[in-house]
Design a protein around this motif. Structure first.
Motif, PDB file in Angstrom:
ATOM      1  N   VAL A 177      11.993  -8.332  21.614  1.00  9.37           N
ATOM      2  CA  VAL A 177      10.729  -9.060  21.431  1.00  9.37           C
ATOM      3  C   VAL A 177      10.875  -9.938  20.191  1.00  9.37           C
ATOM      4  CG1 VAL A 177       8.266  -8.857  20.950  1.00  9.37           C
ATOM      5  CG2 VAL A 177       9.370  -7.254  22.533  1.00  9.37           C
ATOM      6  N   ASN A 178      10.565 -11.207  20.346  1.00  8.24           N
ATOM      7  CA  ASN A 178      10.702 -12.156  19.242  1.00  8.24           C
ATOM      8  C   ASN A 178       9.353 -12.769  18.897  1.00  8.24           C
ATOM      9  OD1 ASN A 178      12.267 -14.118  17.473  1.00  8.24           O
ATOM     10  ND2 ASN A 178      11.264 -15.554  18.867  1.00  8.24           N
ATOM     11  N   TRP A 179       9.123 -12.910  17.602  1.00 13.58           N
ATOM     12  CA  TRP A 179       7.970 -13.668  17.124  1.00 13.58           C
ATOM     13  C   TRP A 179       8.364 -14.374  15.831  1.00 13.58           C
ATOM     14  CZ3 TRP A 179       4.335 -13.054  12.901  1.00 13.58           C
ATOM     15  CH2 TRP A 179       3.251 -13.946  12.979  1.00 13.58           C
ATOM     16  N   ASN A 180       8.579 -15.695  15.920  1.00 10.10           N
ATOM     17  CA  ASN A 180       8.899 -16.529  14.762  1.00 10.10           C
ATOM     18  C   ASN A 180      10.097 -15.992  13.969  1.00 10.10           C
ATOM     19  OD1 ASN A 180       6.832 -18.349  15.320  1.00 10.10           O
ATOM     20  ND2 ASN A 180       5.338 -17.242  14.073  1.00 10.10           N
ATOM     21  N   SER A 181      11.156 -15.637  14.677  1.00 12.02           N
ATOM     22  CA  SER A 181      12.356 -15.086  14.024  1.00 12.02           C
ATOM     23  C   SER A 181      13.605 -15.766  14.571  1.00 12.02           C
ATOM     24  CB  SER A 181      12.445 -13.572  14.243  1.00 12.02           C
ATOM     25  OG  SER A 181      11.319 -12.910  13.731  1.00 12.02           O
ATOM     26  N   LEU A 182      13.616 -17.099  14.601  1.00 19.84           N
ATOM     27  CA  LEU A 182      14.678 -17.838  15.271  1.00 19.84           C
ATOM     28  C   LEU A 182      16.052 -17.534  14.682  1.00 19.84           C
ATOM     29  CD1 LEU A 182      15.707 -19.890  17.276  1.00 19.84           C
ATOM     30  CD2 LEU A 182      15.030 -21.717  15.707  1.00 19.84           C
ATOM     31  N   ASP A 183      16.172 -17.519  13.344  1.00 17.67           N
ATOM     32  CA  ASP A 183      17.489 -17.277  12.733  1.00 17.67           C
ATOM     33  C   ASP A 183      18.034 -15.904  13.123  1.00 17.67           C
ATOM     34  OD1 ASP A 183      17.440 -19.752  11.568  1.00 17.67           O
ATOM     35  OD2 ASP A 183      16.746 -19.033   9.611  1.00 17.67           O
ATOM     36  N   LEU A 184      17.165 -14.881  13.071  1.00 17.77           N
ATOM     37  CA  LEU A 184      17.598 -13.544  13.461  1.00 17.77           C
ATOM     38  C   LEU A 184      17.936 -13.499  14.947  1.00 17.77           C
ATOM     39  CD1 LEU A 184      14.956 -11.406  11.532  1.00 17.77           C
ATOM     40  CD2 LEU A 184      17.385 -11.611  10.987  1.00 17.77           C
ATOM     41  N   LEU A 185      17.160 -14.194  15.749  1.00 13.58           N
ATOM     42  CA  LEU A 185      17.378 -14.205  17.193  1.00 13.58           C
ATOM     43  C   LEU A 185      18.749 -14.777  17.534  1.00 13.58           C
ATOM     44  CD1 LEU A 185      16.070 -13.639  19.942  1.00 13.58           C
ATOM     45  CD2 LEU A 185      15.089 -15.939  19.860  1.00 13.58           C
ATOM     46  N   ARG A 186      19.104 -15.874  16.902  1.00 17.47           N
ATOM     47  CA  ARG A 186      20.429 -16.453  17.136  1.00 17.47           C
ATOM     48  C   ARG A 186      21.526 -15.465  16.754  1.00 17.47           C
ATOM     49  NH1 ARG A 186      18.867 -22.127  14.251  1.00 17.47           N
ATOM     50  NH2 ARG A 186      18.370 -23.369  16.098  1.00 17.47           N
ATOM     51  N   ASP A 187      21.336 -14.794  15.622  1.00 17.38           N
ATOM     52  CA  ASP A 187      22.356 -13.851  15.153  1.00 17.38           C
ATOM     53  C   ASP A 187      22.512 -12.666  16.097  1.00 17.38           C
ATOM     54  OD1 ASP A 187      22.923 -15.388  12.955  1.00 17.38           O
ATOM     55  OD2 ASP A 187      21.634 -14.254  11.578  1.00 17.38           O
ATOM     56  N   VAL A 188      21.392 -12.115  16.578  1.00 15.34           N
ATOM     57  CA  VAL A 188      21.495 -10.929  17.426  1.00 15.34           C
ATOM     58  C   VAL A 188      22.098 -11.289  18.784  1.00 15.34           C
ATOM     59  CG1 VAL A 188      19.179 -10.991  18.460  1.00 15.34           C
ATOM     60  CG2 VAL A 188      20.315  -8.808  18.104  1.00 15.34           C
ATOM     61  N   VAL A 189      21.816 -12.469  19.300  1.00 12.22           N
ATOM     62  CA  VAL A 189      22.430 -12.877  20.565  1.00 12.22           C
ATOM     63  C   VAL A 189      23.943 -13.039  20.384  1.00 12.22           C
ATOM     64  CG1 VAL A 189      22.592 -14.758  22.263  1.00 12.22           C
ATOM     65  CG2 VAL A 189      20.356 -13.906  21.533  1.00 12.22           C
ATOM     66  N   ARG A 190      24.365 -13.640  19.275  1.00 14.12           N
ATOM     67  CA  ARG A 190      25.806 -13.765  19.004  1.00 14.12           C
ATOM     68  C   ARG A 190      26.458 -12.397  18.886  1.00 14.12           C
ATOM     69  NH1 ARG A 190      24.524 -18.440  15.645  1.00 14.12           N
ATOM     70  NH2 ARG A 190      24.274 -17.060  13.857  1.00 14.12           N
ATOM     71  N   ALA A 191      25.772 -11.464  18.216  1.00 11.10           N
ATOM     72  CA  ALA A 191      26.333 -10.120  18.048  1.00 11.10           C
ATOM     73  C   ALA A 191      26.451  -9.406  19.388  1.00 11.10           C
ATOM     74  CB  ALA A 191      25.471  -9.306  17.088  1.00 11.10           C
ATOM     75  N   LEU A 192      25.452  -9.555  20.253  1.00 10.41           N
ATOM     76  CA  LEU A 192      25.508  -8.928  21.566  1.00 10.41           C
ATOM     77  C   LEU A 192      26.669  -9.478  22.387  1.00 10.41           C
ATOM     78  CD1 LEU A 192      21.698  -8.865  22.422  1.00 10.41           C
ATOM     79  CD2 LEU A 192      23.162  -6.880  21.979  1.00 10.41           C
ATOM     80  N   GLU A 193      26.897 -10.769  22.294  1.00 10.33           N
ATOM     81  CA  GLU A 193      28.020 -11.361  23.016  1.00 10.33           C
ATOM     82  C   GLU A 193      29.356 -10.932  22.414  1.00 10.33           C
ATOM     83  OE1 GLU A 193      25.892 -15.470  24.607  1.00 10.33           O
ATOM     84  OE2 GLU A 193      26.920 -15.452  22.670  1.00 10.33           O
ATOM     85  N   ARG A 194      29.395 -10.838  21.102  1.00 11.44           N
ATOM     86  CA  ARG A 194      30.644 -10.453  20.433  1.00 11.44           C
ATOM     87  C   ARG A 194      31.054  -9.031  20.786  1.00 11.44           C
ATOM     88  NH1 ARG A 194      34.075  -7.875  18.844  1.00 11.44           N
ATOM     89  NH2 ARG A 194      35.212  -7.882  16.851  1.00 11.44           N
ATOM     90  N   PHE A 195      30.086  -8.099  20.852  1.00 16.50           N
ATOM     91  CA  PHE A 195      30.426  -6.698  21.068  1.00 16.50           C
ATOM     92  C   PHE A 195      30.219  -6.252  22.508  1.00 16.50           C
ATOM     93  CE2 PHE A 195      29.650  -6.971  16.475  1.00 16.50           C
ATOM     94  CZ  PHE A 195      30.909  -6.583  16.048  1.00 16.50           C
ATOM     95  N   GLY A 196      29.947  -7.210  23.370  1.00 18.66           N
ATOM     96  CA  GLY A 196      30.182  -7.113  24.770  1.00 18.66           C
ATOM     97  C   GLY A 196      29.432  -6.148  25.649  1.00 18.66           C
ATOM     98  N   PRO A 197      29.710  -6.235  26.972  1.00 21.77           N
ATOM     99  CA  PRO A 197      29.034  -5.390  27.955  1.00 21.77           C
ATOM    100  C   PRO A 197      29.594  -3.980  27.977  1.00 21.77           C
ATOM    101  CG  PRO A 197      30.649  -6.788  29.035  1.00 21.77           C
ATOM    102  CD  PRO A 197      30.625  -7.204  27.591  1.00 21.77           C
ATOM    103  N   PRO A 198      28.880  -3.056  28.623  1.00 21.99           N
ATOM    104  CA  PRO A 198      29.383  -1.693  28.740  1.00 21.99           C
ATOM    105  C   PRO A 198      30.549  -1.641  29.709  1.00 21.99           C
ATOM    106  CG  PRO A 198      27.414  -1.941  30.056  1.00 21.99           C
ATOM    107  CD  PRO A 198      27.597  -3.229  29.317  1.00 21.99           C
ATOM    108  N   PRO A 199      31.427  -0.648  29.597  1.00 21.86           N
ATOM    109  CA  PRO A 199      32.535  -0.522  30.559  1.00 21.86           C
ATOM    110  C   PRO A 199      31.994  -0.390  31.979  1.00 21.86           C
ATOM    111  CG  PRO A 199      32.853   0.955  28.674  1.00 21.86           C
ATOM    112  CD  PRO A 199      31.465   0.398  28.555  1.00 21.86           C
ATOM    113  N   GLY A 200      32.547  -1.173  32.891  1.00 23.27           N
ATOM    114  CA  GLY A 200      32.158  -1.079  34.292  1.00 23.27           C
ATOM    115  C   GLY A 200      30.796  -1.645  34.619  1.00 23.27           C
TER     116      GLY A 200
END
Length: 243
Positions: free
Chosen positions: A87-110
């Protein structure tokens, strides 16, 4: 321009209809107290009399999740993988960072990783950024016209998840290891109900919380603040303190 009811975000004609429905629900409901009733105990009349139109929507979405969970046709069922709900509310900088982190540390196995952002009426550029990322298929997003607060927005995210598992993550909670999702999902695969971070509370808190999507819907859980028994054995399973 059509007027809007500031409490419900409804247009003027819809607000009039809703007000009449509420009056009818109060009459049908009788003299019972109009104090807070937890959503998992509330009837449709309760939701109408207590002015909770979102909970009526959630009833439909819960039914949809449960139908998908039971579908014998794989294409219509919940998909293998995990949805990370933020859930986001006026947190664009944090939002960009968390999306990058999710992509960096990837999906679950399988499985696959889907990112679902519910924006609570931001005015800091978050919505334009989310639209641009949605167009390129980087994430899913729902842009709410106003702030419905964190709990209902997270309820909406969980009930819109299309995968077997769903993870609630605060916009400023960043994964930092490759095995973070495997660690979160491990207890659920061992038939536990919920897993995640205790956050100094002694029970799992939705700053980082994982559940099965169909379990959340079946048990009619909610992240909306409520008054409960605060029984230590129920906190984190049937009762929550979030808000």
């Amino acid at each position: 321009m059509t007027g809007t009811d500031p409490r419900n975000g409804l247009g003027a004609p819809a607000a009039i209809v809703w007000a009449q429905a509420r009056r009818g629900a109060r009459l049908a409901r009788g003299r019972r107290s109009l104090s807070f009733i937890p959503p998992w105990r509330a009837s449709v009349l309760d939701d109408m009399a207590l002015n909770r139109p979102l909970n009526l929507l959630f009833r439909l979405l819960r039914a949809r999740v449960l139908l998908r969970a039971r579908s014998p046709i794989r294409a219509f069922g919940l998909r293998p993988g995990v949805t990370v709900a933020i859930v986001n509310w006026n947190s664009l900088d944090l939002l960009r960072d968390v999306v990058r982190a999710l992509e960096r540390f990837g999906p679950p196995p399988g499985g696959r990783l889907e990112i679902l952002i519910i924006d609570n009426g931001s005015s800091d550029g978050s919505r334009a950024w989310l639209r641009s990322q949605r167009r390129i298929g980087r994430l899913r997003s729902i842009l709410l016209p106003r702030n419905v607060f964190h709990g209902p927005a997270m309820d909406l995210a969980f009930l819109l998840a299309s995968t077997e598992y769903v993870v609630a993550l605060d916009v400023d909670a960043f994964p930092v290891t490759d095995d973070w999702l495997a660690t979160l999902l491990g207890p659920l695969r061992d038939q536990k109900f919920v897993s995640g971070a205790q956050a100094l509370r002694g029970y799992i808190h939705p700053c980082c919380l994982a559940m099965r999507t169909d379990y959340f819907a079946r048990r009619r859980h909610t992240f909306t603040p409520h008054v409960g028994t605060w029984d230590a054995d129920r906190l984190g399973r049937d009762e929550w303190d979030t808000g």
